[in-house]
Design a protein around this motif. Sequence first.
Motif, short mmCIF file in Angstrom:
data_model
loop_
_atom_site.label_atom_id
_atom_site.label_comp_id
_atom_site.label_asym_id
_atom_site.label_seq_id
_atom_site.Cartn_x
_atom_site.Cartn_y
_atom_site.Cartn_z
N LEU A 71 0.82 -1.21 0.00
CA LEU A 71 0.00 0.00 0.00
C LEU A 71 0.86 1.27 0.00
O LEU A 71 0.52 2.26 -0.67
CB LEU A 71 -0.94 -0.01 1.21
CG LEU A 71 -2.07 -1.04 1.19
CD1 LEU A 71 -2.86 -0.97 2.47
CD2 LEU A 71 -2.98 -0.81 -0.01
N SER A 72 1.97 1.24 0.75
CA SER A 72 2.86 2.41 0.79
C SER A 72 3.46 2.69 -0.58
O SER A 72 3.49 3.83 -1.05
CB SER A 72 3.96 2.18 1.82
OG SER A 72 3.43 2.01 3.11
N VAL A 73 3.98 1.64 -1.24
CA VAL A 73 4.56 1.82 -2.57
C VAL A 73 3.51 2.31 -3.56
O VAL A 73 3.77 3.18 -4.41
CB VAL A 73 5.19 0.49 -3.05
CG1 VAL A 73 5.63 0.61 -4.51
CG2 VAL A 73 6.37 0.12 -2.17
N LEU A 74 2.29 1.78 -3.46
CA LEU A 74 1.21 2.20 -4.35
C LEU A 74 0.86 3.66 -4.15
O LEU A 74 0.68 4.43 -5.11
CB LEU A 74 -0.02 1.32 -4.13
CG LEU A 74 -1.25 1.61 -5.01
CD1 LEU A 74 -0.89 1.42 -6.48
CD2 LEU A 74 -2.41 0.72 -4.61
N LEU A 75 0.77 4.10 -2.89
CA LEU A 75 0.46 5.49 -2.61
C LEU A 75 1.57 6.42 -3.07
O LEU A 75 1.31 7.51 -3.60
CB LEU A 75 0.20 5.68 -1.11
CG LEU A 75 -1.08 5.03 -0.56
CD1 LEU A 75 -1.14 5.20 0.95
CD2 LEU A 75 -2.31 5.65 -1.20
N ILE A 76 2.84 6.02 -2.89
CA ILE A 76 3.96 6.83 -3.35
C ILE A 76 3.94 6.96 -4.86
O ILE A 76 4.17 8.04 -5.43
CB ILE A 76 5.29 6.21 -2.87
CG1 ILE A 76 5.41 6.32 -1.34
CG2 ILE A 76 6.48 6.89 -3.54
CD1 ILE A 76 6.61 5.60 -0.77
N PHE A 77 3.64 5.87 -5.56
CA PHE A 77 3.59 5.91 -7.02
C PHE A 77 2.47 6.84 -7.50
O PHE A 77 2.67 7.66 -8.41
CB PHE A 77 3.38 4.50 -7.57
CG PHE A 77 3.21 4.45 -9.06
CD1 PHE A 77 4.32 4.51 -9.89
CD2 PHE A 77 1.95 4.35 -9.62
CE1 PHE A 77 4.17 4.47 -11.27
CE2 PHE A 77 1.79 4.31 -10.99
CZ PHE A 77 2.90 4.37 -11.82
N VAL A 78 1.29 6.71 -6.89
CA VAL A 78 0.16 7.55 -7.30
C VAL A 78 0.45 9.01 -7.02
O VAL A 78 0.12 9.90 -7.83
CB VAL A 78 -1.12 7.09 -6.57
CG1 VAL A 78 -2.27 8.06 -6.83
CG2 VAL A 78 -1.51 5.68 -7.03
N ASP A 79 1.10 9.31 -5.89
CA ASP A 79 1.37 10.69 -5.53
C ASP A 79 2.47 11.29 -6.40
O ASP A 79 2.37 12.44 -6.83
CB ASP A 79 1.76 10.76 -4.05
CG ASP A 79 1.99 12.19 -3.60
OD1 ASP A 79 1.25 13.07 -4.04
OD2 ASP A 79 2.92 12.42 -2.80
N HIS A 80 3.52 10.50 -6.69
CA HIS A 80 4.67 11.04 -7.40
C HIS A 80 4.46 11.09 -8.91
O HIS A 80 4.77 12.08 -9.57
CB HIS A 80 5.92 10.21 -7.07
CG HIS A 80 7.16 10.72 -7.72
ND1 HIS A 80 7.74 11.93 -7.39
CD2 HIS A 80 7.95 10.19 -8.70
CE1 HIS A 80 8.81 12.12 -8.11
NE2 HIS A 80 8.96 11.08 -8.92
N LYS A 81 3.91 10.04 -9.47
CA LYS A 81 3.77 9.95 -10.92
C LYS A 81 2.46 10.55 -11.42
O LYS A 81 2.42 11.22 -12.45
CB LYS A 81 3.88 8.49 -11.37
CG LYS A 81 5.24 7.86 -11.10
CD LYS A 81 6.34 8.55 -11.89
CE LYS A 81 7.68 7.87 -11.68
NZ LYS A 81 8.77 8.53 -12.45
N LEU A 82 1.39 10.28 -10.71
CA LEU A 82 0.07 10.70 -11.17
C LEU A 82 -0.44 11.96 -10.46
O LEU A 82 -1.49 12.49 -10.85
CB LEU A 82 -0.96 9.57 -10.97
CG LEU A 82 -0.59 8.21 -11.60
CD1 LEU A 82 -1.68 7.19 -11.31
CD2 LEU A 82 -0.39 8.36 -13.11
N GLU A 83 0.29 12.42 -9.43
CA GLU A 83 -0.10 13.61 -8.66
C GLU A 83 -1.54 13.48 -8.17
O GLU A 83 -2.35 14.41 -8.27
CB GLU A 83 0.08 14.88 -9.48
CG GLU A 83 1.53 15.17 -9.84
CD GLU A 83 1.68 16.49 -10.55
OE1 GLU A 83 0.64 17.11 -10.86
OE2 GLU A 83 2.82 16.91 -10.80
#
Length: 300
Positions: free
Chosen positions: A21-33
Amino acid sequence: MDTIFTRGPSLNNRLTLALVLSVLLIFVDHKLEGFKSTRVYLNSLMSPIQYLANLPGLILSESAQRLTSKEQLLAENQTMSNQLLLMSEKLQQFDVVVKENEQLRSLLQAPRRQESRKMVAELMAVDKNPYSQQVVINKGAIDGVYLSQPVIDDSGIVGQVMEVGSTNSRVLLVADVTHAIPVRSLRNDIRFIATGSGSLNELYVEHVPHSVDIQEGDLLISSGLGSIFPEGYPVARVTQVVRDESRPFARVIVTPTASLDRLRHLLLLWHEDDDDGGTSDEIDSDIEPEDNVVEELEDA
């Protein structure tokens, strides 16, 4: 009937789920804003708390100013009067240089530099993280502040806006390890990249060949490349140049011209092509914070 001791997922499964979940949230926040608007709302909600936390300091500062002795006030008044007289003399010379520059640009048919909008901001808080050099100012989206907006003080470039809330903003200082700014030497116009070191009193100029003409005492000003910082504002002064032939590049250490450890009042700059209207906090555009550069040119 429910038992008292229930057996749930194992600790390893919980840890794996938390990491995913942490990696998924980081990806969504960083790449998809995906959480950009959420951060703005959270920052707006935290604004009243920051103002309340800053209130005791303001009260103490106001009380200390009221208790200042009459002799100290007279001395400060005399010092400020002397500084005002010196700055008025420099401003007179600066007006002459500006008019001569306009005449030369007219002869060369070069475009004139437009006056940019400016706004005074005040420091609210300093980030306590030792690995991050950031500050919070009391201007936000309602004042027209935008991402990557350049911020200066009375001595040079301080940094750029990295987060914007409704009533306050977070500024990333030039000393932060993640910050880099294109600069050029005032003496010979050679271009460099100045990066933060994590220390408020030190920046690095990296990938400088041994044959490049850079000396201790050289003033580095913003080059205008990158479309973030306007051209001509002081950034740092070279304090150490080590040319070790065993290394591929020279080690160049510079000191920021801005007083990053004593910030209080800052100046927000708008780009010349920005047509937004001014606010009540906007200062007179005739007062340019480029006096340090003019002084260096006069000394040369």
